[in-house]
Design a protein around this motif. Structure first.
Motif, PDB file in Angstrom:
ATOM      1  N   ALA A  82      -9.926  -7.005   6.984  1.00  0.00           N
ATOM      2  CA  ALA A  82      -8.561  -6.745   6.118  1.00  0.00           C
ATOM      3  C   ALA A  82      -7.484  -6.709   7.133  1.00  0.00           C
ATOM      4  CB  ALA A  82      -8.759  -5.327   5.487  1.00  0.00           C
ATOM      5  N   GLU A  83      -7.587  -6.175   8.397  1.00  0.00           N
ATOM      6  CA  GLU A  83      -6.473  -6.098   9.410  1.00  0.00           C
ATOM      7  C   GLU A  83      -5.721  -7.588   9.754  1.00  0.00           C
ATOM      8  OE1 GLU A  83      -9.585  -4.654   9.897  1.00  0.00           O
ATOM      9  OE2 GLU A  83      -8.726  -2.709   9.226  1.00  0.00           O
ATOM     10  N   ARG A  84      -6.766  -8.398  10.097  1.00  0.00           N
ATOM     11  CA  ARG A  84      -6.467  -9.787  10.324  1.00  0.00           C
ATOM     12  C   ARG A  84      -5.605 -10.515   9.295  1.00  0.00           C
ATOM     13  NH1 ARG A  84      -4.263 -13.311  13.249  1.00  0.00           N
ATOM     14  NH2 ARG A  84      -5.226 -15.321  13.254  1.00  0.00           N
ATOM     15  N   LYS A  85      -6.275 -10.349   7.999  1.00  0.00           N
ATOM     16  CA  LYS A  85      -5.656 -11.212   6.898  1.00  0.00           C
ATOM     17  C   LYS A  85      -4.402 -10.641   6.612  1.00  0.00           C
ATOM     18  CE  LYS A  85      -6.522 -11.778   2.010  1.00  0.00           C
ATOM     19  NZ  LYS A  85      -6.116 -11.190   0.779  1.00  0.00           N
ATOM     20  N   HIS A  86      -4.136  -9.137   6.771  1.00  0.00           N
ATOM     21  CA  HIS A  86      -2.721  -8.767   6.448  1.00  0.00           C
ATOM     22  C   HIS A  86      -1.759  -9.172   7.755  1.00  0.00           C
ATOM     23  CE1 HIS A  86      -3.817  -6.433   3.292  1.00  0.00           C
ATOM     24  NE2 HIS A  86      -4.559  -5.561   3.849  1.00  0.00           N
ATOM     25  N   ALA A  87      -2.206  -9.393   8.660  1.00  0.00           N
ATOM     26  CA  ALA A  87      -1.444  -9.845  10.029  1.00  0.00           C
ATOM     27  C   ALA A  87      -1.071 -11.300   9.646  1.00  0.00           C
ATOM     28  CB  ALA A  87      -2.254  -9.475  11.137  1.00  0.00           C
ATOM     29  N   MET A  88      -2.040 -11.996   9.341  1.00  0.00           N
ATOM     30  CA  MET A  88      -2.082 -13.420   9.008  1.00  0.00           C
ATOM     31  C   MET A  88      -0.796 -13.509   7.960  1.00  0.00           C
ATOM     32  SD  MET A  88      -5.688 -14.898   9.265  1.00  0.00           S
ATOM     33  CE  MET A  88      -5.326 -16.757   8.624  1.00  0.00           C
ATOM     34  N   TYR A 113       5.134  -4.484  -2.044  1.00  0.00           N
ATOM     35  CA  TYR A 113       3.785  -4.676  -2.461  1.00  0.00           C
ATOM     36  C   TYR A 113       2.702  -4.285  -1.602  1.00  0.00           C
ATOM     37  CZ  TYR A 113      -0.411  -6.840  -4.408  1.00  0.00           C
ATOM     38  OH  TYR A 113      -1.687  -7.127  -4.722  1.00  0.00           O
ATOM     39  N   GLU A 114       2.647  -4.721  -0.466  1.00  0.00           N
ATOM     40  CA  GLU A 114       1.646  -4.328   0.620  1.00  0.00           C
ATOM     41  C   GLU A 114       1.393  -3.031   0.960  1.00  0.00           C
ATOM     42  OE1 GLU A 114      -0.981  -6.292   2.309  1.00  0.00           O
ATOM     43  OE2 GLU A 114      -0.201  -7.611   0.413  1.00  0.00           O
ATOM     44  N   THR A 115       2.576  -2.283   0.842  1.00  0.00           N
ATOM     45  CA  THR A 115       2.590  -0.647   1.267  1.00  0.00           C
ATOM     46  C   THR A 115       2.209   0.137   0.148  1.00  0.00           C
ATOM     47  OG1 THR A 115       4.902  -0.525   1.287  1.00  0.00           O
ATOM     48  CG2 THR A 115       4.005  -1.066   3.218  1.00  0.00           C
TER      49      THR A 115
END
Length: 184
Positions: A82-88, A113-115
């Protein structure tokens, strides 16, 4: 502002098929990310009004919520963390904003949206999953998904839907379809 450059990037969503559907129904014509975003926006627009929320903002959030997928693709949860996906995705939104020159509106909507910093963003998060569940039931009714596969998507979506009204819409769709994914 490079509107055509933005168009070229964003329009990839029209041709980016939803990965989960492709994996379960490789022979079927399945929705694109753009199809999903449009339906999410329409559902959010309708549902927001009845809650006293800013319906136009909900629609805008829904339109932008998967925009990063025009660059990174439709990644499944088991493909990257999830962390990598959000960073990408955050990097992709930055690229898109750069193409626009003044892409602040895209960046701000995506961040909201993300937060989940507003009621509107939190509703759109829920509606994103509602659309997934309703699409799974529709694909089952159309003969594109077997019952076990449809139930897998519905149950996955219900895991994230905490809003009782939205859960009720999923249960209504299940009743209408005859699909038995959840207990009574």
């Amino acid at each position: 502002m490079d509107l055509f450059g933005f168009y070229r990037v964003a329009s990839r969503l029209k041709y980016t098929k939803r990965t989960g559907w492709i994996r379960k129904t490789p022979q079927a014509d399945v929705e694109s990310v753009a199809d999903h975003s449009l339906m999410t926006a329409m559902l959010a627009l309708i549902l927001a009004k009845g809650r006293g929320l800013d319906a136009q903002r909900c629609a805008a959030l829904a339109v932008v919520h998967d925009l990063a997928e025009s660059i990174v693709g439709d990644l499944l949860p088991n493909e990257v963390s999830a962390e990598r996906k959000h960073a990408m995705e955050r990097d992709a939104i930055g690229e898109i904003a750069d193409v626009l020159g003044d892409g602040d509106i895209v960046s701000r909507l995506y961040e909201e949206y993300e937060t989940g910093m507003t009621e509107e963003a939190r509703l759109v998060h829920q509606v994103d999953k509602l659309e997934l569940a309703l699409q799974a039931v529709s694909y089952y009714m159309d003969g594109k998904l077997e019952d076990d596969d449809a139930c897998e998507f519905v149950q996955g979506a219900l895991h994230y839907i905490s809003d009782a009204e939205l859960t009720g819409y999923v249960l209504e769709a299940l009743r209408a379809s005859g699909l038995a994914c959840v207990g009574p």
